[in-house]
Write a protein that holds these residues in place. Structure first.
Motif, mmCIF file in Angstrom:
data_model
loop_
_atom_site.group_PDB
_atom_site.id
_atom_site.type_symbol
_atom_site.label_atom_id
_atom_site.label_comp_id
_atom_site.label_asym_id
_atom_site.label_seq_id
_atom_site.Cartn_x
_atom_site.Cartn_y
_atom_site.Cartn_z
ATOM 1 N N THR A 1 -4.520 2.223 19.765
ATOM 2 C CA THR A 1 -5.222 3.727 19.324
ATOM 3 C C THR A 1 -5.963 3.177 17.871
ATOM 4 O OG1 THR A 1 -3.408 4.737 20.395
ATOM 5 C CG2 THR A 1 -4.769 5.780 18.611
ATOM 6 N N MET A 2 -4.956 2.468 17.074
ATOM 7 C CA MET A 2 -5.565 2.163 15.560
ATOM 8 C C MET A 2 -6.782 1.254 15.914
ATOM 9 S SD MET A 2 -1.997 1.921 13.389
ATOM 10 C CE MET A 2 -1.185 1.111 14.543
ATOM 11 N N VAL A 3 -6.793 0.073 16.632
ATOM 12 C CA VAL A 3 -7.542 -0.851 16.779
ATOM 13 C C VAL A 3 -9.086 -0.305 17.285
ATOM 14 C CG1 VAL A 3 -8.374 -2.970 17.988
ATOM 15 C CG2 VAL A 3 -5.988 -2.837 17.028
ATOM 16 N N MET A 4 -8.915 0.814 18.531
ATOM 17 C CA MET A 4 -9.793 1.329 18.773
ATOM 18 C C MET A 4 -10.557 2.262 17.743
ATOM 19 S SD MET A 4 -8.660 2.755 22.646
ATOM 20 C CE MET A 4 -9.521 4.324 22.128
ATOM 21 N N VAL B 1 -1.849 8.358 13.519
ATOM 22 C CA VAL B 1 -2.274 6.828 13.080
ATOM 23 C C VAL B 1 -3.808 6.743 13.098
ATOM 24 C CG1 VAL B 1 0.032 6.083 13.297
ATOM 25 C CG2 VAL B 1 -1.727 5.822 15.205
ATOM 26 N N ALA B 2 -4.326 7.284 14.404
ATOM 27 C CA ALA B 2 -5.582 7.329 14.499
ATOM 28 C C ALA B 2 -6.698 7.877 13.254
ATOM 29 C CB ALA B 2 -6.152 7.896 15.573
ATOM 30 N N CYS B 3 -5.993 8.960 12.728
ATOM 31 C CA CYS B 3 -6.578 9.679 11.731
ATOM 32 C C CYS B 3 -6.457 9.019 10.260
ATOM 33 C CB CYS B 3 -6.004 11.266 11.489
ATOM 34 S SG CYS B 3 -6.305 12.348 12.790
ATOM 35 N N ASP B 4 -5.487 8.335 10.116
ATOM 36 C CA ASP B 4 -5.123 7.490 8.892
ATOM 37 C C ASP B 4 -6.125 6.308 8.993
ATOM 38 O OD1 ASP B 4 -3.080 8.991 8.239
ATOM 39 O OD2 ASP B 4 -1.496 7.546 8.789
ATOM 40 N N VAL B 5 -6.386 5.716 10.089
ATOM 41 C CA VAL B 5 -7.226 4.530 10.173
ATOM 42 C C VAL B 5 -8.700 5.049 9.942
ATOM 43 C CG1 VAL B 5 -8.252 2.682 11.588
ATOM 44 C CG2 VAL B 5 -5.821 3.101 11.644
ATOM 45 N N ALA B 6 -9.102 6.210 10.611
ATOM 46 C CA ALA B 6 -10.462 6.890 10.278
ATOM 47 C C ALA B 6 -10.525 7.273 8.872
ATOM 48 C CB ALA B 6 -10.529 7.992 11.237
ATOM 49 N N LEU C 1 -8.102 -2.469 8.315
ATOM 50 C CA LEU C 1 -7.075 -3.548 9.037
ATOM 51 C C LEU C 1 -6.025 -3.471 8.247
ATOM 52 C CD1 LEU C 1 -9.661 -6.375 9.635
ATOM 53 C CD2 LEU C 1 -8.480 -4.787 11.507
ATOM 54 N N SER C 2 -6.043 -3.209 6.964
ATOM 55 C CA SER C 2 -4.808 -3.124 6.057
ATOM 56 C C SER C 2 -3.936 -1.887 6.244
ATOM 57 C CB SER C 2 -5.381 -3.137 4.476
ATOM 58 O OG SER C 2 -4.340 -3.150 3.488
ATOM 59 N N THR C 3 -4.751 -0.913 6.645
ATOM 60 C CA THR C 3 -3.906 0.449 6.885
ATOM 61 C C THR C 3 -3.294 0.217 8.183
ATOM 62 O OG1 THR C 3 -5.475 1.729 5.863
ATOM 63 C CG2 THR C 3 -4.228 2.925 7.387
ATOM 64 N N ILE C 4 -3.613 -0.581 9.331
ATOM 65 C CA ILE C 4 -3.171 -0.525 10.362
ATOM 66 C C ILE C 4 -1.715 -1.570 10.113
ATOM 67 C CG2 ILE C 4 -3.068 -1.930 12.554
ATOM 68 C CD1 ILE C 4 -6.250 -1.314 12.756
ATOM 69 N N ALA C 5 -1.854 -2.733 9.495
ATOM 70 C CA ALA C 5 -0.944 -3.533 9.031
ATOM 71 C C ALA C 5 0.362 -2.785 8.152
ATOM 72 C CB ALA C 5 -1.302 -4.841 8.257
ATOM 73 N N ASP D 1 11.520 -1.721 15.440
ATOM 74 C CA ASP D 1 12.056 -2.815 16.391
ATOM 75 C C ASP D 1 10.630 -3.648 16.945
ATOM 76 O OD1 ASP D 1 11.078 -0.617 18.148
ATOM 77 O OD2 ASP D 1 12.385 -0.928 19.585
ATOM 78 N N PHE D 2 9.460 -3.531 16.365
ATOM 79 C CA PHE D 2 8.388 -4.418 16.794
ATOM 80 C C PHE D 2 8.169 -5.501 15.734
ATOM 81 C CE2 PHE D 2 3.767 -5.253 16.021
ATOM 82 C CZ PHE D 2 3.531 -5.354 17.354
ATOM 83 N N LYS D 3 7.949 -6.738 16.608
ATOM 84 C CA LYS D 3 7.749 -7.950 15.578
ATOM 85 C C LYS D 3 6.248 -7.877 15.098
ATOM 86 C CE LYS D 3 9.066 -11.558 17.928
ATOM 87 N NZ LYS D 3 9.649 -12.445 19.189
ATOM 88 N N VAL D 4 6.330 -7.696 13.858
ATOM 89 C CA VAL D 4 4.832 -7.715 13.122
ATOM 90 C C VAL D 4 4.197 -8.963 13.391
ATOM 91 C CG1 VAL D 4 3.729 -7.577 10.815
ATOM 92 C CG2 VAL D 4 6.000 -6.300 11.244
ATOM 93 N N ASP D 5 4.605 -10.071 13.794
ATOM 94 C CA ASP D 5 3.760 -10.986 13.976
ATOM 95 C C ASP D 5 3.051 -11.152 15.426
ATOM 96 O OD1 ASP D 5 4.895 -12.544 11.838
ATOM 97 O OD2 ASP D 5 6.622 -13.460 13.015
ATOM 98 N N ASP D 6 3.565 -9.986 16.311
ATOM 99 C CA ASP D 6 2.640 -9.825 17.517
ATOM 100 C C ASP D 6 1.430 -8.988 17.180
ATOM 101 O OD1 ASP D 6 4.821 -11.458 18.814
ATOM 102 O OD2 ASP D 6 5.748 -9.318 19.393
ATOM 103 N N LEU D 7 1.230 -8.602 16.032
ATOM 104 C CA LEU D 7 0.179 -7.586 15.955
ATOM 105 C C LEU D 7 -1.307 -8.167 16.108
ATOM 106 C CD1 LEU D 7 -0.995 -4.973 15.071
ATOM 107 C CD2 LEU D 7 -0.756 -5.527 12.620
#
Length: 135
Positions: A11-14, A87-92, A27-31, A42-48
């Motif tokens: 969603t954020m990348v789109m 999160v989509a709104c935040d990226v926009a 991109l910084s916001t997504i990270a 419980d997500f591994k940030v290295d997988d981003l």
């Protein structure tokens, strides 16, 4: 099939790619979102980066946007649909001004997930408040 983490990241990348200009602020916001929101505990940030690349490859397909929206809607439980919209709104909002393409994608997300008009307006207003800058 993707999981809820992937759905939120897609969603954020789109949203970042919607106007064909993935800015450093987006991109910084997504990270930052992936590092700080509890849903990603419980997500591994290295997988981003790998997930972001997979989404970008999917979007490059002729009907990639439709496929991505379908995958996102299928993967997200009801309690994370407003989170995805937020999160989509935040990226926009991250780079200061939502483009027409980003606004159109937000409309598509509202319809696909579905997010009602009142929750959507509240989420949008919250993003605008968080990303307002002094000029």
């Amino acid at each position: 099939m993707i999981g809820h983490h992937e759905a939120l990241i897609y969603t954020m990348v789109m949203m970042s790619a919607a106007d064909n200009d993935m800015t450093d602020k987006e991109l910084s916001t997504i990270a930052d979102i992936v590092r700080h929101l509890p849903v990603f505990d419980d997500f591994k940030v290295d997988d981003l980066p790998a997930l972001a690349n997979r989404c970008s490859e999917l979007l490059a397909d002729e009907d990639g946007l439709d496929k991505a929206l379908e995958m996102i809607a299928s993967a997200l439980p009801a309690q994370l649909r407003e989170t995805a919209y937020a999160v989509a709104c935040d990226v926009a909002a991250a780079d200061g001004l939502a483009s027409q393409e980003e606004l159109r994608l937000l409309e598509m997300l509202r319809f696909t997930l579905p997010v009602g008009p009142l929750p959507a307006a509240a989420i949008e207003r919250g993003a605008r408040a968080r990303y307002t800058r002094m000029t």
